[in-house]
Design a protein around this motif. Structure first.
Motif, PDB file in Angstrom:
ATOM      1  N   THR A  31       0.792  -1.263   0.052  1.00 62.73           N
ATOM      2  CA  THR A  31       0.047   0.239  -0.022  1.00 62.73           C
ATOM      3  C   THR A  31       0.954   1.362   0.050  1.00 62.73           C
ATOM      4  OG1 THR A  31      -1.543  -1.203   1.446  1.00 62.73           O
ATOM      5  CG2 THR A  31      -1.892   1.244   1.190  1.00 62.73           C
ATOM      6  N   VAL A  32       0.701   2.252  -0.846  1.00 58.23           N
ATOM      7  CA  VAL A  32       1.344   3.473  -1.046  1.00 58.23           C
ATOM      8  C   VAL A  32       0.871   4.578  -0.058  1.00 58.23           C
ATOM      9  CG1 VAL A  32       2.207   5.291  -2.476  1.00 58.23           C
ATOM     10  CG2 VAL A  32       2.166   2.702  -3.286  1.00 58.23           C
ATOM     11  N   PHE A  33       1.524   5.075   0.907  1.00 66.25           N
ATOM     12  CA  PHE A  33       0.975   6.447   1.390  1.00 66.25           C
ATOM     13  C   PHE A  33       1.671   7.411   0.769  1.00 66.25           C
ATOM     14  CE2 PHE A  33       0.185   2.625   4.090  1.00 66.25           C
ATOM     15  CZ  PHE A  33      -0.994   2.652   4.545  1.00 66.25           C
ATOM     16  N   VAL A  34       1.152   8.474   0.239  1.00 65.31           N
ATOM     17  CA  VAL A  34       1.602   9.168  -0.794  1.00 65.31           C
ATOM     18  C   VAL A  34       2.063  10.327   0.278  1.00 65.31           C
ATOM     19  CG1 VAL A  34       1.337  11.051  -2.427  1.00 65.31           C
ATOM     20  CG2 VAL A  34       0.333   8.755  -2.855  1.00 65.31           C
ATOM     21  N   ASP A  35       1.249  10.709   1.239  1.00 68.09           N
ATOM     22  CA  ASP A  35       1.325  11.790   2.149  1.00 68.09           C
ATOM     23  C   ASP A  35       2.707  11.705   3.085  1.00 68.09           C
ATOM     24  OD1 ASP A  35      -0.533  13.129   1.028  1.00 68.09           O
ATOM     25  OD2 ASP A  35      -1.891  12.561   3.043  1.00 68.09           O
ATOM     26  N   GLU A  36       2.818  10.019   3.415  1.00 70.90           N
ATOM     27  CA  GLU A  36       4.108   9.892   4.138  1.00 70.90           C
ATOM     28  C   GLU A  36       5.357   9.656   3.582  1.00 70.90           C
ATOM     29  OE1 GLU A  36       2.802   6.951   7.107  1.00 70.90           O
ATOM     30  OE2 GLU A  36       0.864   7.907   7.549  1.00 70.90           O
ATOM     31  N   ASP A  37       5.177   9.472   2.314  1.00 76.03           N
ATOM     32  CA  ASP A  37       6.235   9.133   1.105  1.00 76.03           C
ATOM     33  C   ASP A  37       6.809   7.615   1.427  1.00 76.03           C
ATOM     34  OD1 ASP A  37       7.766   9.441  -1.090  1.00 76.03           O
ATOM     35  OD2 ASP A  37       9.292  10.526  -0.001  1.00 76.03           O
ATOM     36  N   ARG A  38       6.022   6.710   1.721  1.00 76.48           N
ATOM     37  CA  ARG A  38       6.145   5.418   2.053  1.00 76.48           C
ATOM     38  C   ARG A  38       5.513   4.340   1.539  1.00 76.48           C
ATOM     39  NH1 ARG A  38       4.008   2.711   6.341  1.00 76.48           N
ATOM     40  NH2 ARG A  38       2.564   3.826   7.413  1.00 76.48           N
ATOM     41  N   ILE A  39       6.058   3.189   1.284  1.00 70.26           N
ATOM     42  CA  ILE A  39       5.138   1.797   0.739  1.00 70.26           C
ATOM     43  C   ILE A  39       5.055   0.784   1.988  1.00 70.26           C
ATOM     44  CG2 ILE A  39       4.897  -0.040  -0.895  1.00 70.26           C
ATOM     45  CD1 ILE A  39       6.974   1.790  -2.749  1.00 70.26           C
ATOM     46  N   ALA A  40       4.025   0.653   2.467  1.00 64.27           N
ATOM     47  CA  ALA A  40       3.740  -0.442   3.604  1.00 64.27           C
ATOM     48  C   ALA A  40       3.645  -1.841   2.942  1.00 64.27           C
ATOM     49  CB  ALA A  40       2.508   0.059   4.257  1.00 64.27           C
ATOM     50  N   CYS A  41       4.580  -2.758   3.257  1.00 67.65           N
ATOM     51  CA  CYS A  41       4.550  -4.122   2.646  1.00 67.65           C
ATOM     52  C   CYS A  41       4.255  -5.037   3.582  1.00 67.65           C
ATOM     53  CB  CYS A  41       6.060  -4.476   2.058  1.00 67.65           C
ATOM     54  SG  CYS A  41       6.162  -5.962   1.299  1.00 67.65           S
ATOM     55  N   GLU A  42       3.344  -5.941   3.363  1.00 59.93           N
ATOM     56  CA  GLU A  42       3.024  -7.050   4.253  1.00 59.93           C
ATOM     57  C   GLU A  42       3.247  -8.322   3.518  1.00 59.93           C
ATOM     58  OE1 GLU A  42      -0.973  -6.328   5.706  1.00 59.93           O
ATOM     59  OE2 GLU A  42      -0.304  -4.785   7.125  1.00 59.93           O
ATOM     60  N   MET A  43       4.069  -9.133   3.992  1.00 55.14           N
ATOM     61  CA  MET A  43       4.093 -10.619   3.588  1.00 55.14           C
ATOM     62  C   MET A  43       3.582 -11.485   4.526  1.00 55.14           C
ATOM     63  SD  MET A  43       7.735 -12.443   2.288  1.00 55.14           S
ATOM     64  CE  MET A  43       7.990 -11.328   0.859  1.00 55.14           C
ATOM     65  N   SER A  44       2.620 -12.592   3.989  1.00 60.31           N
ATOM     66  CA  SER A  44       1.996 -13.297   4.846  1.00 60.31           C
ATOM     67  C   SER A  44       2.620 -14.753   4.733  1.00 60.31           C
ATOM     68  CB  SER A  44       0.261 -13.425   4.623  1.00 60.31           C
ATOM     69  OG  SER A  44      -0.172 -12.304   4.574  1.00 60.31           O
ATOM     70  N   LEU A  45       2.967 -15.141   6.227  1.00 58.84           N
ATOM     71  CA  LEU A  45       3.728 -16.584   6.132  1.00 58.84           C
ATOM     72  C   LEU A  45       2.725 -17.637   6.412  1.00 58.84           C
ATOM     73  CD1 LEU A  45       6.742 -15.016   8.179  1.00 58.84           C
ATOM     74  CD2 LEU A  45       6.357 -15.059   5.617  1.00 58.84           C
ATOM     75  N   VAL A  46       1.924 -17.237   7.611  1.00 61.00           N
ATOM     76  CA  VAL A  46       1.198 -18.480   7.826  1.00 61.00           C
ATOM     77  C   VAL A  46      -0.244 -17.984   8.123  1.00 61.00           C
ATOM     78  CG1 VAL A  46       0.496 -20.487   9.656  1.00 61.00           C
ATOM     79  CG2 VAL A  46       2.971 -19.888   9.166  1.00 61.00           C
ATOM     80  N   LYS A  47      -1.419 -18.571   7.657  1.00 63.74           N
ATOM     81  CA  LYS A  47      -2.771 -18.314   8.012  1.00 63.74           C
ATOM     82  C   LYS A  47      -3.060 -19.483   8.559  1.00 63.74           C
ATOM     83  CE  LYS A  47      -7.263 -17.199   5.962  1.00 63.74           C
ATOM     84  NZ  LYS A  47      -7.440 -16.293   6.894  1.00 63.74           N
ATOM     85  N   MET A  48      -3.555 -19.097   9.979  1.00 68.29           N
ATOM     86  CA  MET A  48      -4.083 -19.925  10.908  1.00 68.29           C
ATOM     87  C   MET A  48      -5.732 -20.098  10.762  1.00 68.29           C
ATOM     88  SD  MET A  48      -1.810 -18.774  14.035  1.00 68.29           S
ATOM     89  CE  MET A  48      -2.208 -20.337  15.073  1.00 68.29           C
ATOM     90  N   GLU A  49      -6.083 -21.469  11.337  1.00 68.51           N
ATOM     91  CA  GLU A  49      -7.657 -21.816  11.169  1.00 68.51           C
ATOM     92  C   GLU A  49      -8.343 -20.539  12.149  1.00 68.51           C
ATOM     93  OE1 GLU A  49      -8.730 -24.005   9.357  1.00 68.51           O
ATOM     94  OE2 GLU A  49      -6.802 -24.649   8.642  1.00 68.51           O
ATOM     95  N   GLU A  50      -9.594 -20.522  11.898  1.00 66.93           N
ATOM     96  CA  GLU A  50     -10.477 -19.586  12.613  1.00 66.93           C
ATOM     97  C   GLU A  50     -10.454 -19.835  14.074  1.00 66.93           C
ATOM     98  OE1 GLU A  50     -12.412 -16.161  12.639  1.00 66.93           O
ATOM     99  OE2 GLU A  50     -11.405 -17.005  10.775  1.00 66.93           O
ATOM    100  N   ASP A  51     -10.429 -21.132  14.421  1.00 72.68           N
ATOM    101  CA  ASP A  51     -10.687 -21.439  15.955  1.00 72.68           C
ATOM    102  C   ASP A  51      -9.488 -21.751  16.462  1.00 72.68           C
ATOM    103  OD1 ASP A  51     -10.219 -23.656  14.493  1.00 72.68           O
ATOM    104  OD2 ASP A  51     -11.512 -25.011  15.587  1.00 72.68           O
ATOM    105  N   ALA A  52      -8.228 -21.315  15.658  1.00 73.42           N
ATOM    106  CA  ALA A  52      -6.690 -21.440  16.256  1.00 73.42           C
ATOM    107  C   ALA A  52      -6.380 -20.127  16.787  1.00 73.42           C
ATOM    108  CB  ALA A  52      -5.748 -22.164  15.294  1.00 73.42           C
ATOM    109  N   SER A  53      -5.208 -20.261  17.823  1.00 69.40           N
ATOM    110  CA  SER A  53      -4.499 -19.261  18.434  1.00 69.40           C
ATOM    111  C   SER A  53      -2.963 -19.601  18.216  1.00 69.40           C
ATOM    112  CB  SER A  53      -4.922 -18.713  19.700  1.00 69.40           C
ATOM    113  OG  SER A  53      -4.951 -20.204  20.801  1.00 69.40           O
ATOM    114  N   ILE A  54      -2.157 -18.405  18.382  1.00 72.05           N
ATOM    115  CA  ILE A  54      -0.735 -18.599  18.094  1.00 72.05           C
ATOM    116  C   ILE A  54      -0.357 -19.029  19.642  1.00 72.05           C
ATOM    117  CG2 ILE A  54      -0.412 -16.371  18.327  1.00 72.05           C
ATOM    118  CD1 ILE A  54       2.096 -16.755  16.621  1.00 72.05           C
ATOM    119  N   ASP A  55       0.484 -20.054  19.636  1.00 74.56           N
ATOM    120  CA  ASP A  55       1.261 -20.217  21.246  1.00 74.56           C
ATOM    121  C   ASP A  55       2.208 -19.188  21.555  1.00 74.56           C
ATOM    122  OD1 ASP A  55       4.189 -21.441  20.781  1.00 74.56           O
ATOM    123  OD2 ASP A  55       2.935 -21.799  19.056  1.00 74.56           O
TER     124      ASP A  55
END
Length: 240
Positions: A31-55
């Motif tokens: 996502t480009v934030f023009v006013d802040e002159d930056r690009i936010a980048c998110e790289m997804s590594l693991v998608k967990m199940e809906e009823d799961a929680s990270i330990d």
């Protein structure tokens, strides 16, 4: 992004695409934030199940590793149940080649830390059980053999609080404290004299501690208050 060799699609102001690296295919959102002159980048590594929680131990390890990364950092997207690697890039005179190089660097970081996040499948909340901390040993004994404390350690309390401590051989530390789902991170210098351990944070807060260690993969840390009395005892286990 097409010039950089990706096949992007646009969604609500963000550009989404997939990146192949080693044996993984990482979904990426930028996502480009023009006013802040930056690009936010998110790289997804693991998608967990809906009823799961990270330990807690996995989350603590990832948070501790953030202090050792440059630019990129690990985060858990609670709403979408995803472990992500995020970075903020400059949008000034950026070229497709630079963007691709930054993404390769981010994916390489994910690969180096894959021993932590790739084993995460999540634990269904209905099956989650509290684990009691290891039994505390008696008062510290200066006659105990001295083992190296270098490495990453974790400890928890019956109240649900959890701690991760990374001690580096060059005399620095990173400490993560989790309480009520919120994480607090600190870092600084560490010194050891016998069974005395002193953590001096970059925020000028100093913890004077006593170490009791009889085996290589466990130790008890007694944190003293301003009067020298033991305020809390933490039983740490070395992360594998």
């Amino acid at each position: 992004m097409k010039t950089a060799g990706f096949e992007p699609s646009e969604d609500n102001g963000s550009v989404n695409f997939k990146m192949n690296h080693a044996q993984w295919i990482f979904p990426v959102s930028m996502t480009v934030f023009v006013d802040e002159d930056r690009i936010a980048c998110e790289m997804s590594l693991v998608k967990m199940e809906e009823d799961a929680s990270i330990d807690k131990e996995t989350l603590l390890k990832l948070l501790v590793s953030n202090t050792a990364t440059q630019g990129g950092y690990f985060a858990f997207d609670q709403e979408n149940k995803r472990i992500q690697l995020r970075v903020s890039l400059s949008n000034r005179a950026v070229t497709p080649r630079q963007l691709k190089a930054n993404l390769i660097q981010l994916a390489s970081l994910a690969e180096r830390k894959s021993d932590i996040w790739s084993k995460t499948s999540g634990t269904p909340k209905s099956e989650a059980t509290a684990t009691a901390p290891a039994k505390s040993t008696n008062a510290p004994n200066s006659a105990n053999p001295r083992f190296s404390l270098a490495g990453t350690w974790s400890a928890s309390l019956t109240s649900g609080e959890a701690f991760a401590l990374r001690l580096n051989s060059e005399g620095t530390f990173q400490l993560v404290h989790m309480k009520s789902g919120k994480a607090t991170t600190s870092k600084g210098k560490v010194t050891r004299a016998g069974n005395k351990l002193t953590l001096t944070g970059d925020d000028k807060i100093t913890l004077n501690c006593t170490v009791n260690q009889t085996v290589a993969d466990k130790f008890q840390l007694a944190v003293n208050d301003a009067k020298g009395n033991v305020a809390i005892k933490l039983d740490f286990t070395k992360a594998k």
